[in-house]
Scaffold this motif. Structure first.
Motif, PDB file in Angstrom:
ATOM      1  N   LYS A  81       2.953  14.358 -13.808  1.00 32.93           N
ATOM      2  CA  LYS A  81       1.878  14.846 -14.664  1.00 32.93           C
ATOM      3  C   LYS A  81       1.766  16.370 -14.544  1.00 32.93           C
ATOM      4  O   LYS A  81       1.642  17.082 -15.548  1.00 32.93           O
ATOM      5  CB  LYS A  81       0.552  14.188 -14.282  1.00 32.93           C
ATOM      6  CG  LYS A  81      -0.566  14.464 -15.252  1.00 32.93           C
ATOM      7  CD  LYS A  81      -1.874  13.822 -14.810  1.00 32.93           C
ATOM      8  CE  LYS A  81      -1.747  12.316 -14.886  1.00 32.93           C
ATOM      9  NZ  LYS A  81      -3.024  11.627 -14.608  1.00 32.93           N
ATOM     10  N   THR A  90       0.830  -1.209   0.000  1.00 31.30           N
ATOM     11  CA  THR A  90       0.000   0.000   0.000  1.00 31.30           C
ATOM     12  C   THR A  90       0.861   1.254   0.000  1.00 31.30           C
ATOM     13  O   THR A  90       0.598   2.203  -0.754  1.00 31.30           O
ATOM     14  CB  THR A  90      -0.947  -0.001   1.223  1.00 31.30           C
ATOM     15  OG1 THR A  90      -1.737  -1.192   1.189  1.00 31.30           O
ATOM     16  CG2 THR A  90      -1.840   1.215   1.228  1.00 31.30           C
ATOM     17  N   THR A 133       2.414   1.706  -3.411  1.00 30.82           N
ATOM     18  CA  THR A 133       1.386   2.061  -4.388  1.00 30.82           C
ATOM     19  C   THR A 133       1.046   3.543  -4.290  1.00 30.82           C
ATOM     20  O   THR A 133       0.970   4.246  -5.306  1.00 30.82           O
ATOM     21  CB  THR A 133       0.120   1.213  -4.155  1.00 30.82           C
ATOM     22  OG1 THR A 133       0.457  -0.168  -4.272  1.00 30.82           O
ATOM     23  CG2 THR A 133      -0.971   1.555  -5.138  1.00 30.82           C
ATOM     24  N   VAL A 134       0.859   4.036  -3.070  1.00 31.82           N
ATOM     25  CA  VAL A 134       0.562   5.458  -2.868  1.00 31.82           C
ATOM     26  C   VAL A 134       1.751   6.309  -3.298  1.00 31.82           C
ATOM     27  O   VAL A 134       1.578   7.352  -3.946  1.00 31.82           O
ATOM     28  CB  VAL A 134       0.170   5.727  -1.399  1.00 31.82           C
ATOM     29  CG1 VAL A 134       0.086   7.214  -1.102  1.00 31.82           C
ATOM     30  CG2 VAL A 134      -1.147   5.030  -1.072  1.00 31.82           C
ATOM     31  N   ASP A 146       3.549   9.924  -9.817  1.00 33.00           N
ATOM     32  CA  ASP A 146       2.873  10.053 -11.113  1.00 33.00           C
ATOM     33  C   ASP A 146       2.133  11.386 -11.204  1.00 33.00           C
ATOM     34  O   ASP A 146       2.206  12.078 -12.222  1.00 33.00           O
ATOM     35  CB  ASP A 146       1.906   8.889 -11.300  1.00 33.00           C
ATOM     36  CG  ASP A 146       1.198   8.942 -12.634  1.00 33.00           C
ATOM     37  OD1 ASP A 146       1.889   9.043 -13.672  1.00 33.00           O
ATOM     38  OD2 ASP A 146      -0.050   8.858 -12.647  1.00 33.00           O
ATOM     39  N   ILE A 147       1.438  11.750 -10.144  1.00 32.88           N
ATOM     40  CA  ILE A 147       0.737  13.040 -10.132  1.00 32.88           C
ATOM     41  C   ILE A 147       1.739  14.183 -10.258  1.00 32.88           C
ATOM     42  O   ILE A 147       1.505  15.157 -10.985  1.00 32.88           O
ATOM     43  CB  ILE A 147      -0.110  13.183  -8.844  1.00 32.88           C
ATOM     44  CG1 ILE A 147      -1.289  12.231  -8.888  1.00 32.88           C
ATOM     45  CG2 ILE A 147      -0.598  14.616  -8.664  1.00 32.88           C
ATOM     46  CD1 ILE A 147      -2.095  12.198  -7.608  1.00 32.88           C
ATOM     47  N   TYR A 170       1.847   6.532  -7.027  1.00 37.96           N
ATOM     48  CA  TYR A 170       0.736   7.369  -7.467  1.00 37.96           C
ATOM     49  C   TYR A 170       1.059   8.855  -7.281  1.00 37.96           C
ATOM     50  O   TYR A 170       0.812   9.672  -8.177  1.00 37.96           O
ATOM     51  CB  TYR A 170      -0.539   6.995  -6.701  1.00 37.96           C
ATOM     52  CG  TYR A 170      -1.733   7.830  -7.061  1.00 37.96           C
ATOM     53  CD1 TYR A 170      -2.322   7.721  -8.311  1.00 37.96           C
ATOM     54  CD2 TYR A 170      -2.256   8.754  -6.166  1.00 37.96           C
ATOM     55  CE1 TYR A 170      -3.417   8.494  -8.646  1.00 37.96           C
ATOM     56  CE2 TYR A 170      -3.344   9.527  -6.485  1.00 37.96           C
ATOM     57  CZ  TYR A 170      -3.934   9.393  -7.735  1.00 37.96           C
ATOM     58  OH  TYR A 170      -5.002  10.172  -8.065  1.00 37.96           O
ATOM     59  N   LEU A 171       1.639   9.204  -6.134  1.00 39.01           N
ATOM     60  CA  LEU A 171       1.996  10.605  -5.891  1.00 39.01           C
ATOM     61  C   LEU A 171       3.099  11.073  -6.838  1.00 39.01           C
ATOM     62  O   LEU A 171       3.057  12.216  -7.323  1.00 39.01           O
ATOM     63  CB  LEU A 171       2.411  10.788  -4.429  1.00 39.01           C
ATOM     64  CG  LEU A 171       1.297  10.603  -3.401  1.00 39.01           C
ATOM     65  CD1 LEU A 171       1.863  10.676  -1.993  1.00 39.01           C
ATOM     66  CD2 LEU A 171       0.189  11.629  -3.614  1.00 39.01           C
TER      67      LEU A 171
END
Length: 73
Positions: free
Chosen positions: A63, A49, A52-53, A59-60, A56-57
């Protein structure tokens, strides 16, 4: 004519020897306790977990960075 060589054990002997070895090794296994299994499962879930977070952060962040660079040109 017999094509089998008497110096080689036949396939039935090989299989029997293999399963005798498996039975012998099976008795040497030490299984973890129920509490240890649960504790390790929880650790794995927390680590998965977390990463994964984290991904994701990141990736943001990329982006947003790429969006900023595209607008500033």
């Amino acid at each position: 004519m017999n094509k089998t060589n008497n110096n080689q054990p036949n396939i039935k002997e090989n299989i029997t020897t293999y399963f005798k070895g498996v039975k012998s090794e099976w008795g040497k296994i030490t299984w973890p306790s129920k509490q240890q299994t649960w504790a390790e499962t929880i650790v794995v879930l927390v680590v998965v977990t977390f990463f994964t977070v984290l991904v994701y952060l990141i990736d943001i962040g990329f982006k947003g960075l790429f969006s900023f660079l595209k607008l500033s040109q």
